[in-house]
Structures are given as structure tokens and as C-alpha cells.
Design an enzyme around this catalytic site. Structure first.
Site, short mmCIF file in Angstrom:
data_model
loop_
_atom_site.label_atom_id
_atom_site.label_comp_id
_atom_site.label_asym_id
_atom_site.label_seq_id
_atom_site.Cartn_x
_atom_site.Cartn_y
_atom_site.Cartn_z
N LYS A 54 -13.54 -1.28 5.78
CA LYS A 54 -13.80 -1.39 4.48
C LYS A 54 -15.00 -2.22 5.69
O LYS A 54 -16.63 -2.36 4.74
CB LYS A 54 -13.12 -2.37 4.52
CG LYS A 54 -11.99 -1.68 3.38
CD LYS A 54 -11.05 -1.48 4.15
CE LYS A 54 -10.85 -0.28 3.25
NZ LYS A 54 -9.59 0.80 3.41
N TRP A 87 1.26 -1.13 -0.17
CA TRP A 87 -0.02 0.20 0.19
C TRP A 87 0.95 1.27 -0.18
O TRP A 87 1.61 1.09 0.69
CB TRP A 87 -1.17 -0.19 1.28
CG TRP A 87 -1.56 0.83 0.69
CD1 TRP A 87 -2.30 1.55 0.17
CD2 TRP A 87 -1.78 2.14 2.38
NE1 TRP A 87 -3.31 2.52 1.54
CE2 TRP A 87 -2.44 2.64 2.23
CE3 TRP A 87 -1.81 1.84 4.10
CZ2 TRP A 87 -3.27 3.86 3.34
CZ3 TRP A 87 -2.46 2.51 5.27
CH2 TRP A 87 -2.95 4.42 4.41
N ASP A 136 -0.92 -5.30 9.41
CA ASP A 136 -2.19 -4.82 8.90
C ASP A 136 -2.93 -5.73 8.48
O ASP A 136 -2.85 -6.59 7.85
CB ASP A 136 -1.58 -4.01 8.02
CG ASP A 136 -2.63 -2.91 7.90
OD1 ASP A 136 -3.19 -2.78 8.14
OD2 ASP A 136 -1.86 -2.00 6.21
#
Length: 402
Positions: free
Chosen positions: A250, A134, A215
Site C-alpha cells: 500500500k 480480514w 498485522d
């Protein structure tokens, strides 16, 4: 006339993803599609408000009786629910007091607090991130003062994981360094480790003094809420000490509420208390006290048996829709006469996929069809729906054919 103290401040380059969204918003093409933005969208192209979130908000509106500050580490019921979601209800590691969890401003805030904490106590460490990772991972840890380097991860030739290269690199990472891992639904590639590979990695880490940092932003978007926590629980069961940054952006579709958490797995309860005291110091100098609303909503859902079951089903529906769009995307490209094999996209997980489209193709898709894709070729499969899938595939087929 006095010169402004900011006169020599140069304009920063646009964020590779947020800048793409700005360009998309300014585009007048009615058929435009943004496959760069990292948010889940429903079949109508909207970011949904989950039914369980609506109900929890209603309950909290009736229940809330104060606007006073929260504790530095956040809503107690929220932190307890996060621990159970990550490590399992009734997990020994939680009951023993070895896990601490603090509320954070989304997954990004959790990563930054973790980075600041680690920098304070391990100033000589390097941080290792996957290649690719990311975009914000490097920026976050560099901003905290770390040198950031990469370990092998994605194999462009196979569109899969180069585990042998990754494994060899991890074996040789110096003790004391920080290893950042994606627990599930790797961003940006959609390529994950298998359970067997996680075991091999955990066995190596159990014999090294590396600090793992997981993560975990997409719990429930691969196989399920419980199943996606496999790596987190494996590391805990192996006796590792590590950090986890988790997010509800999310799986609760709470993007604008910035609801996340940072958890530490420590050696014992006494160590956990010392770590918590220092994490609170870091939080105090960042945002002092976290916001209430989103965390209260998540806590209400996770701590209510009926609401939680409904939420699990809503996450399953989102997960299933993403898988359906992966299948349709691959099928329709084949139907439109594309010889290139895109079947790997169905084998990838979560919201994102490394499409294999090169930068030149991406630029043509944007300029000729208003199809917005990150320059690396990463696409957000969750932005596809049955209304735009034909336009997307027609555009890609046209460019690839000529």
C-alpha cells in the site's frame, strides 16, 4: 479411457474479494465502480507508480550486476530499513540485536511464515482474530493447522470499537495462545484502538503468556509513518515478545512486487539468533529465496535521505486524498437527502470502512448500478474519486430511499 486423477476435484467458491473483481471486470456498464478491491487508487482511478519508486527503479537498473539468489532471509539493507521503520532509527531494541527481520512475499507471505513457525513450536495454541477481520486471516492460520476463534471488536450499533468486550476477552485468553491484532487502519472496519486503549491492552499482555502477532499493512495511512507505528513501539517498550507482519504493497504502491517482511521481537540477542535459524527453515520450505526487485527498490528509498523524504510526502498525499473522499462521501450523501448518519465514516481510518450497508442493499447496488461492494458492506474509500463520487452517492441514495 483412464480417468483423470483430478476428476473428483470440486470447484472452490470464488474468493469474496477477488471473485468480486472478476465479476466487475466482466461487467459492461461504463459507469461501474469497484469498491471491493483492496488497493489504493489515485484521483484518476489508477493504481499509481510513485515517483520515488520510478527513481529507485532507475537507480537499481543501473546498479544491479547479478541475478544470483538472495539470502534466505532477504536483502540485508532492506531488512535493516524495515527494522528502523517499525521500531525507529537508533532504537535500543534494534541495536541490541533482539529484533530479527526476514523478507517475505507481501504481508500475506509474512503472516504465513509466522503461522508456520508458530505451529511448529506451539502446536496446541489457538489463534484469536478480531470479529470481523480480514477474510484471509482465518484461512491462513487454518491452513497452517491452527484452530481459529474470535474476540469481540466491532460494535455495529455505534460503528466503533467495543473495547470493553475486547478487553475482557483478551484477559481470559489462555496462556500460550496467539493473539492477532491490527496495528493500524483495521481491515475491514477502519476502526482502531486509541493510544490509551493500546496501553491498557499492552499492560494486560505484559502479565500473560499470550503471543501477540501484529498485522501492519497500512503504515502511514492513518496519521503518519512514525505515528502509525505507535502500537509496535509501545509493545517493544513494554518488554513484550511478539511478531510483526508488515507490507509495502500500500504505502509504496508495490502490489504486484509482493514486498513484505516478518519481524520477531525476542528476549535477547541469543534467542533472536535461534529464532532466525528456525524461521529460515520455514522459508526454505515455502519459497526458498525471496525475489529481489521490490525489496531493492524499497531499500534504496528508505536508505536515501532525500528519496525517503519524498516518499513520506507521497504517502501523506495518499492519506490526505483518502480523508478527503471520506468527507465528500459523507457530505454528498447528506446533500442527497439521506437521513441516516454516515458521519462515523469520517472517524474511521485507512483505506476501508464498514459502511453499515446490509447484504440486500449491497446486492441491489451491484445488480442495478454496477456498484461492487463486499457483502459485509466493507467499502474501499481509496477507490472513490471526484469523478465517480456523485455516481456512487446517487446509487446509494436511490436504493436507501426506496
Amino acid at each position: 479411457m483412464k480417468q483423470s486423477p483430478f476428476a473428483k476435484v470440486e470447484a472452490a467458491p470464488p474468493d469474496p474479494i477477488l471473485g468480486l473483481t472478476e465479476a466487475f471486470n466482466a461487467d459492461k456498464n461504463p459507469n461501474k465502480v469497484n469498491l471491493g478491491v483492496g488497493v489504493y487508487q489515485d484521483e484518476n482511478g489508477r493504481v499509481p507508480v510513485l515517483a520515488t519508486v520510478r527513481e529507485a527503479e532507475r537507480r537499481w537498473y543501473e546498479k544491479e550486476d547479478s541475478k544470483s539468489y538472495l539470502p534466505i532471509d532477504g536483502v540485508p539493507g532492506y531488512n535493516k530499513a524495515v527494522k528502523e521503520l517499525l521500531f525507529g532509527a537508533g532504537a535500543e531494541i534494534v541495536n541490541s540485536g533482539r529484533v530479527i527481520t526476514v523478507q517475505a512475499l507481501g504481508g500475506t507471505g509474512a503472516l504465513r511464515v509466522g503461522a508456520d513457525f508458530l505451529r511448529r513450536f506451539f502446536p496446541e495454541a489457538k489463534v484469536w482474530i478480531s470479529n470481523p477481520s480480514w477474510e484471509n486471516h482465518r484461512a491462513l492460520f487454518e491452513a497452517a493447522g491452527f484452530e481459529v476463534t474470535t474476540y469481540p471488536y466491532y460494535d455495529a450499533a455505534t460503528h466503533g470499537l467495543d473495547f470493553s468486550a475486547m478487553f475482557e476477552c483478551v484477559k481470559n485468553i489462555p496462556d500460550g495462545d496467539v493473539l492477532l491484532l491490527h496495528a493500524s487502519c483495521h481491515n475491514p472496519t477502519g476502526v482502531d484502538l486509541s493510544e490509551e486503549q493500546w496501553h491498557e491492552l499492552a499492560d494486560v499482555l505484559a502479565n500473560k503468556q499470550i503471543i501477540p502477532f501484529l498485522d501492519f499493512a497500512y503504515q502511514g495511512f492513518y496519521r503518519g509513518i512514525e505515528e502509525d507505528a505507535y502500537a509496535v513501539r509501545l509493545f517493544a517498550n513494554k518488554g513484550l515478545q511478539f511478531l510483526v507482519a508488515s507490507s509495502f504493497s500500500k504505502n509504496f504502491s508495490l502490489y504486484r512486487e509482493r514486498v513484505g517482511a516478518l519481524s520477531f521481537v525476542t528476549a535477547d540477542e541469543e534467542e533472536a539468533k535461534r529464532v532466525l535459524s528456525q524461521v529460515k527453515r520455514v522459508i526454505r520450505t515455502n519459497w526458498s529465496n525471496p525475489p529481489s526487485h521490490g525489496a531493492q527498490v524499497v531499500a534504496l528509498v528508505l536508505n536515501d535521505q532525500e528519496l525517503r523524504a519524498e516518499w513520506v510526502e507521497e504517502v501523506a498525499q495518499m492519506r490526505d486524498r483518502i480523508r478527503k473522499m471520506r468527507h465528500l462521501f459523507v457530505t454528498k450523501l447528506r446533500e442527497k437527502g439521506i437521513d441516516r448518519d454516515f458521519g462515523f465514516i469520517e472517524r474511521q481510518n485507512g483505506m476501508f470502512s464498514f459502511s453499515g450497508l446490509d447484504a440486500q442493499t449491497v446486492e441491489r447496488l451491484r445488480s442495478e448500478f454496477s456498484l461492487y461492494i463486499v457483502r459485509s458492506g466493507r467499502i474501499c474509500v481509496a477507490a472513490m474519486n471526484e469523478k465517480n463520487i456523485d455516481y456512487i452517492c446517487d446509487a446509494i441514495a436511490t436504493v436507501l430511499k426506496g
